[in-house]
Each structure stands twice: as C-alpha cells, then as structure tokens.
Design a protein around this motif. Sequence first.
Motif, PDB file in Angstrom:
ATOM      1  N   LEU A 145       0.669  -1.179   0.194  1.00  0.00           N
ATOM      2  CA  LEU A 145      -0.054  -0.014  -0.096  1.00  0.00           C
ATOM      3  C   LEU A 145       0.868   1.250  -0.030  1.00  0.00           C
ATOM      4  O   LEU A 145       0.321   2.414  -0.488  1.00  0.00           O
ATOM      5  CB  LEU A 145      -0.955  -0.065   1.204  1.00  0.00           C
ATOM      6  CG  LEU A 145      -1.848  -1.162   1.582  1.00  0.00           C
ATOM      7  CD1 LEU A 145      -2.818  -1.065   2.655  1.00  0.00           C
ATOM      8  CD2 LEU A 145      -2.928  -1.001   0.246  1.00  0.00           C
ATOM      9  N   GLY A 146       2.031   1.180   0.584  1.00  0.00           N
ATOM     10  CA  GLY A 146       2.804   2.424   0.602  1.00  0.00           C
ATOM     11  C   GLY A 146       4.262   2.056   1.466  1.00  0.00           C
ATOM     12  O   GLY A 146       4.454   1.231   1.916  1.00  0.00           O
ATOM     13  N   ASP A 199      11.203  -1.877  -4.946  1.00  0.00           N
ATOM     14  CA  ASP A 199      10.150  -2.126  -5.788  1.00  0.00           C
ATOM     15  C   ASP A 199      10.163  -2.675  -6.999  1.00  0.00           C
ATOM     16  O   ASP A 199      11.027  -2.304  -7.782  1.00  0.00           O
ATOM     17  CB  ASP A 199       9.792  -0.339  -5.674  1.00  0.00           C
ATOM     18  CG  ASP A 199       8.313  -0.455  -6.873  1.00  0.00           C
ATOM     19  OD1 ASP A 199       7.624  -1.413  -7.083  1.00  0.00           O
ATOM     20  OD2 ASP A 199       7.739   0.562  -7.174  1.00  0.00           O
ATOM     21  N   THR A 202       6.655   3.264   4.598  1.00  0.00           N
ATOM     22  CA  THR A 202       6.990   4.101   6.091  1.00  0.00           C
ATOM     23  C   THR A 202       8.078   4.850   5.921  1.00  0.00           C
ATOM     24  O   THR A 202       9.090   4.131   5.343  1.00  0.00           O
ATOM     25  CB  THR A 202       6.739   3.444   7.197  1.00  0.00           C
ATOM     26  OG1 THR A 202       7.635   2.325   7.149  1.00  0.00           O
ATOM     27  CG2 THR A 202       5.334   2.702   7.204  1.00  0.00           C
ATOM     28  N   ARG A 209       3.820  11.721  -2.495  1.00  0.00           N
ATOM     29  CA  ARG A 209       3.147  11.965  -1.129  1.00  0.00           C
ATOM     30  C   ARG A 209       3.983  12.222   0.076  1.00  0.00           C
ATOM     31  O   ARG A 209       3.720  12.883   0.929  1.00  0.00           O
ATOM     32  CB  ARG A 209       2.213  10.728  -0.824  1.00  0.00           C
ATOM     33  CG  ARG A 209       0.896  11.049  -0.351  1.00  0.00           C
ATOM     34  CD  ARG A 209       0.056   9.610  -0.271  1.00  0.00           C
ATOM     35  NE  ARG A 209      -0.231   9.244  -1.598  1.00  0.00           N
ATOM     36  CZ  ARG A 209      -0.302   7.962  -1.963  1.00  0.00           C
ATOM     37  NH1 ARG A 209      -0.356   6.880  -0.882  1.00  0.00           N
ATOM     38  NH2 ARG A 209      -0.984   7.541  -2.956  1.00  0.00           N
ATOM     39  N   GLU A 244      -4.524  -3.421   7.514  1.00  0.00           N
ATOM     40  CA  GLU A 244      -3.147  -2.808   7.244  1.00  0.00           C
ATOM     41  C   GLU A 244      -2.117  -3.129   8.377  1.00  0.00           C
ATOM     42  O   GLU A 244      -2.345  -3.012   9.433  1.00  0.00           O
ATOM     43  CB  GLU A 244      -3.140  -1.160   7.043  1.00  0.00           C
ATOM     44  CG  GLU A 244      -1.864  -0.669   6.489  1.00  0.00           C
ATOM     45  CD  GLU A 244      -1.920   0.762   6.285  1.00  0.00           C
ATOM     46  OE1 GLU A 244      -2.992   1.392   5.501  1.00  0.00           O
ATOM     47  OE2 GLU A 244      -0.994   1.397   6.800  1.00  0.00           O
ATOM     48  N   TRP A 293       4.074   7.657  -4.521  1.00  0.00           N
ATOM     49  CA  TRP A 293       4.355   7.450  -2.931  1.00  0.00           C
ATOM     50  C   TRP A 293       5.508   8.524  -2.763  1.00  0.00           C
ATOM     51  O   TRP A 293       5.251   9.045  -1.541  1.00  0.00           O
ATOM     52  CB  TRP A 293       4.956   6.042  -2.890  1.00  0.00           C
ATOM     53  CG  TRP A 293       3.977   4.820  -2.824  1.00  0.00           C
ATOM     54  CD1 TRP A 293       2.636   5.023  -2.620  1.00  0.00           C
ATOM     55  CD2 TRP A 293       4.035   3.367  -2.998  1.00  0.00           C
ATOM     56  NE1 TRP A 293       1.963   3.810  -2.796  1.00  0.00           N
ATOM     57  CE2 TRP A 293       2.906   2.818  -2.909  1.00  0.00           C
ATOM     58  CE3 TRP A 293       5.471   2.467  -3.031  1.00  0.00           C
ATOM     59  CZ2 TRP A 293       2.817   1.483  -3.074  1.00  0.00           C
ATOM     60  CZ3 TRP A 293       5.383   1.208  -3.074  1.00  0.00           C
ATOM     61  CH2 TRP A 293       4.193   0.744  -3.251  1.00  0.00           C
ATOM     62  N   ARG A 304       3.716  -0.563   4.087  1.00  0.00           N
ATOM     63  CA  ARG A 304       2.515  -0.878   4.637  1.00  0.00           C
ATOM     64  C   ARG A 304       1.873  -1.969   3.804  1.00  0.00           C
ATOM     65  O   ARG A 304       1.939  -1.807   2.308  1.00  0.00           O
ATOM     66  CB  ARG A 304       1.884   0.522   4.678  1.00  0.00           C
ATOM     67  CG  ARG A 304       2.185   1.618   5.368  1.00  0.00           C
ATOM     68  CD  ARG A 304       1.534   2.789   5.841  1.00  0.00           C
ATOM     69  NE  ARG A 304       1.379   3.582   4.583  1.00  0.00           N
ATOM     70  CZ  ARG A 304       0.410   3.527   3.605  1.00  0.00           C
ATOM     71  NH1 ARG A 304      -0.819   2.847   4.102  1.00  0.00           N
ATOM     72  NH2 ARG A 304       0.063   4.360   2.613  1.00  0.00           N
ATOM     73  N   ARG A 352       3.628   2.177  -8.233  1.00  0.00           N
ATOM     74  CA  ARG A 352       3.273   3.319  -7.334  1.00  0.00           C
ATOM     75  C   ARG A 352       4.236   4.085  -6.641  1.00  0.00           C
ATOM     76  O   ARG A 352       4.063   4.987  -6.140  1.00  0.00           O
ATOM     77  CB  ARG A 352       2.162   3.038  -6.405  1.00  0.00           C
ATOM     78  CG  ARG A 352       0.651   2.560  -7.161  1.00  0.00           C
ATOM     79  CD  ARG A 352      -0.325   2.268  -6.225  1.00  0.00           C
ATOM     80  NE  ARG A 352      -0.275   0.992  -5.961  1.00  0.00           N
ATOM     81  CZ  ARG A 352      -1.133   0.307  -4.983  1.00  0.00           C
ATOM     82  NH1 ARG A 352      -1.881   1.185  -4.301  1.00  0.00           N
ATOM     83  NH2 ARG A 352      -0.961  -1.169  -4.942  1.00  0.00           N
ATOM     84  N   THR A 353       5.638   3.835  -6.785  1.00  0.00           N
ATOM     85  CA  THR A 353       6.538   4.516  -6.253  1.00  0.00           C
ATOM     86  C   THR A 353       6.655   5.979  -6.778  1.00  0.00           C
ATOM     87  O   THR A 353       6.768   6.903  -5.725  1.00  0.00           O
ATOM     88  CB  THR A 353       8.037   4.046  -6.534  1.00  0.00           C
ATOM     89  OG1 THR A 353       8.241   2.740  -5.873  1.00  0.00           O
ATOM     90  CG2 THR A 353       9.098   4.899  -5.890  1.00  0.00           C
TER      91      THR A 353
END
Length: 481
Positions: free
Chosen positions: A160-161, A195, A163, A209, A185, A206, A175, A202-203
């Motif tokens: 999902l992402g 990755d 940390t 963000r 999660e 990410w 995550r 989705r890096t």
Amino acid sequence: MTEQIPDACFSHSNEEVPEMVTRIGDRAVVLGAGTAGLLAARVLSDAYSDVVVFDHDRLPDGAAARRCVPQGRHIHVLVAGGMRAMEELLPGLTADLVGDGAPMVDQCGDVRWYLGGHRLRQAESDLTAVSASRPNLEHRVRSRVAARPGVRIVDRCDALGLTVSRDGRKVTGVRVLRRADGSVEEVLDADLVVDATGRGSRTPAWLERLGYHPPEREEVRVDLTYVTRTYASDPALMGGDLGILLAPSPPYPRGAAIQAIENGRCLVTAVGMLGHRPPSSPDGWVDFLRSLPRPDVYDAIRDAEPLDAPRSYHFPASRRQRYERCRRLPEGLLVTGDAACSFNPIYAQGMSIAAFEAGLLAEHLKGGREPDPHRWFRDMAKVVDVPWDMATGGDLAWPQVEGRRSAKVRLANRYLPLVHAAAAQDPEVVRAFFRVAAMVDPPGTLFAAPVVGRVLRRTISACAAGSRTPAREPATPRPPR
Ligand SMILES: Cc1cc2nc3c(=O)[nH]c(=O)nc-3n(C[C@H](O)[C@H](O)[C@H](O)COP(=O)(O)OP(=O)(O)OC[C@H]3O[C@@H](n4cnc5c(N)ncnc54)[C@H](O)[C@@H]3O)c2cc1C
C-alpha cells in the motif's frame, strides 16, 4: 508488528546454498514476485538475514499463468545474454527447465527470422538459450529463490505504501494489506525496500506523497497488441525449426511468431503495431495469420489443433522512469525491472534486463553497506540505456512513431536495413547481429570495421546486380486491415 505477517507460503531451507557473504542489514523487503523481484530477492539473500517478498497475486504451486501477470500467457523469449545472467544467479536453472521439456534453441541457427523483408540466414552459433514459457520460467526461478535461507514469499498481500523516518529521509518499511476477509493494514520494518511491482509501480506517487519530486517519465507509444494461442508442437510444424518470427516492419505493421516451449507445446502469437489489432475470435485470428506477407506461421498452424482460445494483450508504450535524474531520493528505497523501465516486448529484453539489474545489485551490495539510491539509479541507467536505445531507436524507424530522432537514431535506422539485407546471406553478419540482439555484444560491434566491411561489400554487390536492398525475399503482401 513483524509477527503479524504470516509465515511465507514458500519458505524452505537448503543446506547446499552458501552462507551470506557480508551481512548488511536484518531485513530487506521486495515488492512484487515477478522476474525482477525474485532475482533481486535472490541477491539480497546474500546480504540480509530476512528477505520478504510480497505479491498481491495468488502465486501458483507450479507453472501456471496468473491473474496479475496477464502478459505471462504470451511469447516470452529469454535471449542468450539474459539466460547466462540468470544461470549465474541461479546455477542449475537451465537444467531445471530442460528437465521440464523446454527445448534448447540456437537463437541464430534454429529460428526462422524475417526482418525488414529479408529472411535472415540461419547459421549455427553459440547463442543457445532455453525456450520456456513465462509461467514455467517464473515457477522455476520462484522455487529456487524460495529455497534460499531467509527468503519468504508472501502472496495475496498488497503493497500500500512506504513508511519513513521522522525527518522523511529514510524509508523504514512498508505498509501492506493481506487479501483476506477482515485483514487490516500492517507495517513491516525493513532496512531496504525494493520496488519490483512492474509497469503499475506506485513509487512515483508514493514519493510525491512523501514530499519528493516524482521521476520524469519518458514514453514512446507503439500501440502494440499480441493475441496468442497454444498448440501441440509437432516436430513437423515448423519444418525442423524451433521458432519463427515474422517481424512487423514500417510498410507492414502486422506480424506473427511461434515459440516452441516445454511439454511439447508451442505458443503462436499474432502481432499488430500502431493500432493494428489482431482479432481475438478464433476465425478472425486465423484469417489474420493467413493475411500476412509470408505464409510460414499460417502454414505451420493451419492443420493443427489449438489447445486454447486466443488471448489478447495490449501494450501502449515503452516507458522509462528517470529516477537517475531525481535530485532528492529517500535512502533505503530502490526500484528495479519494469517498475523502472519497460520495453516494447517485440525486442525480448525485459527479463534479461531484470537479470542484469540483479547482477548490478549484487555489485552494489559487495561494499558491505546499504546501497546508495543515487548511485543505484545512476548505474541502473547505464544498464538500461543500451536496450532502451535499441528498442525505442528501432521503433522510431516507423514514421508514425512520435519521438526525437537524434543523429545517432537516424544513422542506425539507415544502416540497420543494410545489416538485415547482408544478414540474409552472410553467416558472419547474421551472427554479429544476433549477438547484439541477444545482449551478448554491445551494438557498437555492428558498427566496427569487420562487420561494416562485410555489410558494405554485400550492399555494393547487390547494387551492382541491380537491386538497392540485396537479397530481399519476394513477398506476397496483402492489404492491411
Ligand atoms: C506481452 C509481453 C511480452 C513480453 N515478452 C518478453 C520477451 O519475449 N522477453 C523478455 O525478456 N521480456 C518480455 N516481456 C517483458 C517481461 O515480461 C518483463 O520485463 C519482466 O518479466 C520483468 O517484469 P517485472 O518482474 O519487473 O514485472 P512483472 O512481471 O509485471 O511483475 C510484477 C509483480 O508485482 C506484483 N505486484 C504489482 N503491484 C503490486 C502491489 N501493489 N503489491 C504487491 N505486488 C504487486 C504483480 O502481481 C507481479 O507479480 C514481455 C512483456 C509483455 C507485456
């Protein structure tokens, strides 16, 4: 939170595998259990005591196609250079695949190639590689990697992402969310995150963000479609050859290929470039093959029984994420495989590049320190530059393909048709050409004096004989669509 991640589905130990070389950290996490992720995990297991690979797909026990890798049902040729690199990472892999019945194919001698209107001469070479289906290759790689000490492969688990540390400068873990009812999660701490989630990575999002600039993205649109069926592979099917390729070329954007694979089967793919889409209906698909300028593929399958229905895959564009140009990147995060760069599949490069990148990762781990992301992406760009230039440069030979045509690209696209023409007759030229295509030699060898001399001699003698492009096979082109 570590203990919330269930035990890996493929965790084994193997006494024969040598111990870790230099321990760098406790845990590395790899996102994605495709070719690139598995090969990265193989290398990381030398330097991290715990290597966890997450994949959101349900991973089969054997060699089965899977939902999240739909391209796996289509022809996947591992070129000789990539095969050698994979065998170095996983000694015994080739023998596994041969044991499964995959043929060893001399990519210059056993395959009938039509390029740019020329039938290339088939000449014996040392460019031998095993010809396996993508699901079988992945299964064998996965089994060997899972057998490494400390490697756990966890399927049905979505990344999902990331940390990060309090100051945002270091990635500290991932995550994830199990694909199971009622799951919540979870966070898994890691010293390094890699990755390898493929084209859909989705890096970039990410990073954004987390306050970083995403990498510049480069694309060359080719609007390519593969439509593939499986056949039983009778030795007579291809007249003793182990593969046929009718490559699409600018005047005729449709083509086809046959690849012999394990278990006495072969894959037959109809290909269309630049919006030419082979039909997915059984009759339409056969008609498409019949309409090609060369009858070889149609002749091979017209009396054979297909084992499945045609399946389609659309590939819009080669795509490269320019991480090496990012000024700021967090520590503890690398990207590899299609997640960083995915190439027009016609050039059969992606799996080999994944293997080369794993070899590069091994080099970066040799220092005994966490790999530095800036150095990683800079060095990875050097691995990717040549195949990217070969693939996109080749595509830019099509007038309809948009992109900048540098002097180098224009020169190569004037010279290569002469190489193809010479390769139709001259065994030295055809071997030199395939050593480059198989990523054994750099493209520069085609521009070196011995090859240029042979190409020019062929060109001059063909011109003297009255044709501009020597040895062009008579074709029977039929109107496209
Ligand atoms: C039609 C086609 C034909 C091709 N033919 C060839 C060929 O002939 N020769 C060749 O060398 N290459 C070929 N390629 C390229 C090749 O498939 C890839 O380059 C190579 O396998 C490396 O892929 P990868 O491991 O980076 O990504 P993928 O194979 O896409 O694997 C990514 C993995 O990540 C998982 N994943 C994705 N998102 C998440 C997430 N959020 N959380 C957890 N897991 C996730 C997916 O389930 C998948 O297992 C072809 C590609 C296509 C499209």
